[in-house]
Design a protein around this motif. Sequence first.
Motif, PDB file in Angstrom:
ATOM      1  N   ARG A  41      -2.044 119.352  21.669  1.00 51.74           N
ATOM      2  CA  ARG A  41      -2.325 117.888  21.436  1.00 51.74           C
ATOM      3  C   ARG A  41      -1.336 117.009  22.033  1.00 51.74           C
ATOM      4  NH1 ARG A  41      -0.956 117.236  16.267  1.00 51.74           N
ATOM      5  NH2 ARG A  41      -0.116 119.551  15.806  1.00 51.74           N
ATOM      6  N   ILE A  42      -0.260 117.379  22.173  1.00 51.29           N
ATOM      7  CA  ILE A  42       0.740 116.340  23.194  1.00 51.29           C
ATOM      8  C   ILE A  42       0.138 116.162  24.473  1.00 51.29           C
ATOM      9  CG2 ILE A  42       2.951 116.464  24.254  1.00 51.29           C
ATOM     10  CD1 ILE A  42       3.949 118.027  21.716  1.00 51.29           C
ATOM     11  N   THR A  43      -0.271 117.253  24.991  1.00 47.90           N
ATOM     12  CA  THR A  43      -0.917 117.061  26.486  1.00 47.90           C
ATOM     13  C   THR A  43      -2.158 116.147  26.465  1.00 47.90           C
ATOM     14  OG1 THR A  43      -0.140 119.394  27.051  1.00 47.90           O
ATOM     15  CG2 THR A  43      -2.023 118.125  28.233  1.00 47.90           C
ATOM     16  N   ARG A  44      -3.094 116.179  25.346  1.00 46.04           N
ATOM     17  CA  ARG A  44      -4.253 115.358  25.122  1.00 46.04           C
ATOM     18  C   ARG A  44      -3.721 114.212  24.864  1.00 46.04           C
ATOM     19  NH1 ARG A  44      -6.660 119.481  21.591  1.00 46.04           N
ATOM     20  NH2 ARG A  44      -6.088 117.990  20.013  1.00 46.04           N
ATOM     21  N   SER A  45      -2.632 113.754  24.261  1.00 49.22           N
ATOM     22  CA  SER A  45      -2.224 112.389  23.807  1.00 49.22           C
ATOM     23  C   SER A  45      -1.704 111.579  24.943  1.00 49.22           C
ATOM     24  CB  SER A  45      -1.209 112.354  22.964  1.00 49.22           C
ATOM     25  OG  SER A  45       0.254 113.146  23.229  1.00 49.22           O
ATOM     26  N   GLY A  46      -1.208 112.259  26.266  1.00 48.12           N
ATOM     27  CA  GLY A  46      -0.513 111.584  27.276  1.00 48.12           C
ATOM     28  C   GLY A  46       1.002 111.734  27.092  1.00 48.12           C
ATOM     29  N   TYR A  47       1.549 112.408  26.028  1.00 49.87           N
ATOM     30  CA  TYR A  47       2.852 112.711  26.013  1.00 49.87           C
ATOM     31  C   TYR A  47       3.331 113.927  26.298  1.00 49.87           C
ATOM     32  CZ  TYR A  47       3.623 108.002  23.843  1.00 49.87           C
ATOM     33  OH  TYR A  47       3.828 106.463  23.663  1.00 49.87           O
ATOM     34  N   ARG A  48       2.844 114.533  27.472  1.00 51.87           N
ATOM     35  CA  ARG A  48       3.070 115.969  27.788  1.00 51.87           C
ATOM     36  C   ARG A  48       4.449 116.184  28.046  1.00 51.87           C
ATOM     37  NH1 ARG A  48       0.566 119.436  32.793  1.00 51.87           N
ATOM     38  NH2 ARG A  48       2.240 120.937  33.025  1.00 51.87           N
ATOM     39  N   ASN A  49       5.272 115.439  28.810  1.00 51.33           N
ATOM     40  CA  ASN A  49       6.691 115.452  29.098  1.00 51.33           C
ATOM     41  C   ASN A  49       7.598 114.665  28.127  1.00 51.33           C
ATOM     42  OD1 ASN A  49       6.081 117.554  30.907  1.00 51.33           O
ATOM     43  ND2 ASN A  49       5.487 115.970  32.283  1.00 51.33           N
ATOM     44  N   ALA A  50       7.508 114.619  26.958  1.00 49.09           N
ATOM     45  CA  ALA A  50       8.267 113.868  25.901  1.00 49.09           C
ATOM     46  C   ALA A  50       8.675 114.608  24.848  1.00 49.09           C
ATOM     47  CB  ALA A  50       7.604 112.698  25.678  1.00 49.09           C
ATOM     48  N   LEU A  51       9.765 114.323  24.321  1.00 44.63           N
ATOM     49  CA  LEU A  51      10.182 114.788  22.887  1.00 44.63           C
ATOM     50  C   LEU A  51       9.079 114.350  22.017  1.00 44.63           C
ATOM     51  CD1 LEU A  51      12.307 116.044  20.864  1.00 44.63           C
ATOM     52  CD2 LEU A  51      13.540 113.721  20.829  1.00 44.63           C
ATOM     53  N   VAL A  52       8.650 115.159  21.153  1.00 44.50           N
ATOM     54  CA  VAL A  52       7.740 114.857  20.106  1.00 44.50           C
ATOM     55  C   VAL A  52       7.823 115.678  18.934  1.00 44.50           C
ATOM     56  CG1 VAL A  52       5.308 114.911  19.433  1.00 44.50           C
ATOM     57  CG2 VAL A  52       5.954 114.280  21.737  1.00 44.50           C
ATOM     58  N   VAL A  53       8.061 114.899  17.838  1.00 48.59           N
ATOM     59  CA  VAL A  53       8.177 115.671  16.446  1.00 48.59           C
ATOM     60  C   VAL A  53       7.128 115.136  15.575  1.00 48.59           C
ATOM     61  CG1 VAL A  53      10.465 115.927  16.735  1.00 48.59           C
ATOM     62  CG2 VAL A  53       9.542 113.875  15.829  1.00 48.59           C
ATOM     63  N   GLU A  54       6.522 115.830  14.854  1.00 49.43           N
ATOM     64  CA  GLU A  54       5.700 115.643  13.783  1.00 49.43           C
ATOM     65  C   GLU A  54       5.785 116.097  12.514  1.00 49.43           C
ATOM     66  OE1 GLU A  54       1.759 118.315  13.828  1.00 49.43           O
ATOM     67  OE2 GLU A  54       0.718 116.350  14.530  1.00 49.43           O
ATOM     68  N   ASN A  55       5.319 115.232  11.506  1.00 50.48           N
ATOM     69  CA  ASN A  55       5.199 115.627  10.032  1.00 50.48           C
ATOM     70  C   ASN A  55       3.884 115.526   9.604  1.00 50.48           C
ATOM     71  OD1 ASN A  55       8.159 115.651   9.932  1.00 50.48           O
ATOM     72  ND2 ASN A  55       8.325 113.731   8.890  1.00 50.48           N
ATOM     73  N   ILE A  56       3.428 116.574   8.915  1.00 50.29           N
ATOM     74  CA  ILE A  56       2.159 116.425   8.135  1.00 50.29           C
ATOM     75  C   ILE A  56       2.218 116.649   6.455  1.00 50.29           C
ATOM     76  CG2 ILE A  56       0.951 117.231  10.199  1.00 50.29           C
ATOM     77  CD1 ILE A  56       0.943 119.990   8.809  1.00 50.29           C
ATOM     78  N   GLY A  57       1.305 116.140   5.713  1.00 51.36           N
ATOM     79  CA  GLY A  57       1.514 116.345   4.223  1.00 51.36           C
ATOM     80  C   GLY A  57       0.290 116.324   3.833  1.00 51.36           C
ATOM     81  N   ALA A  58       0.142 116.705   2.550  1.00 57.68           N
ATOM     82  CA  ALA A  58      -1.068 116.504   1.557  1.00 57.68           C
ATOM     83  C   ALA A  58      -0.995 116.256   0.293  1.00 57.68           C
ATOM     84  CB  ALA A  58      -2.041 117.993   1.845  1.00 57.68           C
ATOM     85  N   GLY A  59      -1.679 115.632  -0.546  1.00 59.04           N
ATOM     86  CA  GLY A  59      -1.568 115.491  -1.882  1.00 59.04           C
ATOM     87  C   GLY A  59      -0.741 114.285  -2.290  1.00 59.04           C
ATOM     88  N   HIS A  60      -0.421 113.357  -1.238  1.00 56.05           N
ATOM     89  CA  HIS A  60       0.073 112.175  -1.477  1.00 56.05           C
ATOM     90  C   HIS A  60      -0.794 110.959  -1.358  1.00 56.05           C
ATOM     91  CE1 HIS A  60       4.000 114.095  -0.859  1.00 56.05           C
ATOM     92  NE2 HIS A  60       3.590 114.583   0.153  1.00 56.05           N
TER      93      HIS A  60
END
Length: 204
Positions: free
Chosen positions: A101-120
Amino acid sequence: MAPTVSRAAALALVAALAGCSTAPVAPPPPSTPSVYQSMSKPGASLDRRAAAEMISEFRRGNGLPPVTLDPALNRMAQEQADAMARNDKLSHSVGGTLKERITRSGYRNALVVENIGAGHDTLADAFTGWRHSPPHMKNMLAPKVTRIGIASARAPSSRFEVFWAMVLADPNDPRPLPGAMAVARPAPARSGDSLTINGVSVAR
């Protein structure tokens, strides 16, 4: 004979009407702030600017620079939230691995962090859930990130009703794609009386 109205009665009527026309009009009740608006309602629209400002204010309070919205990261977050909603599954890999997904987004060579959640149900709820989870809070306070993307997705047939994804990145931090990736598996947790489930994944 047509009925007549005395001069005094006419003046009284004019005064009464004038009084009505100049009476102060009560202001309309204030609308619900966007951070508290339910994302489980049909047609709900996430206020991404408010989300970015909320995270930025949290970072400023911890001595860190703010973040700005990034269209590519918004798309990446929306694709992830939609994929989780379609599959009724809280997972970083339901829409492809984070690396893909990072590669598809165009941020292939970058620091990327992700939070996900459900029920909020609201943005404020999602932020509170992440803030009270050490791994998620660590992501929101990553020192070098400067960009943010965030999204929610309705899932009316799911017990969670709403899925969330937030991506933070430092596009100026080049690093090779095969770098190490740490993953904290989603785990159920209770916040008050409501069930909250969160996941976090970090690409290094």
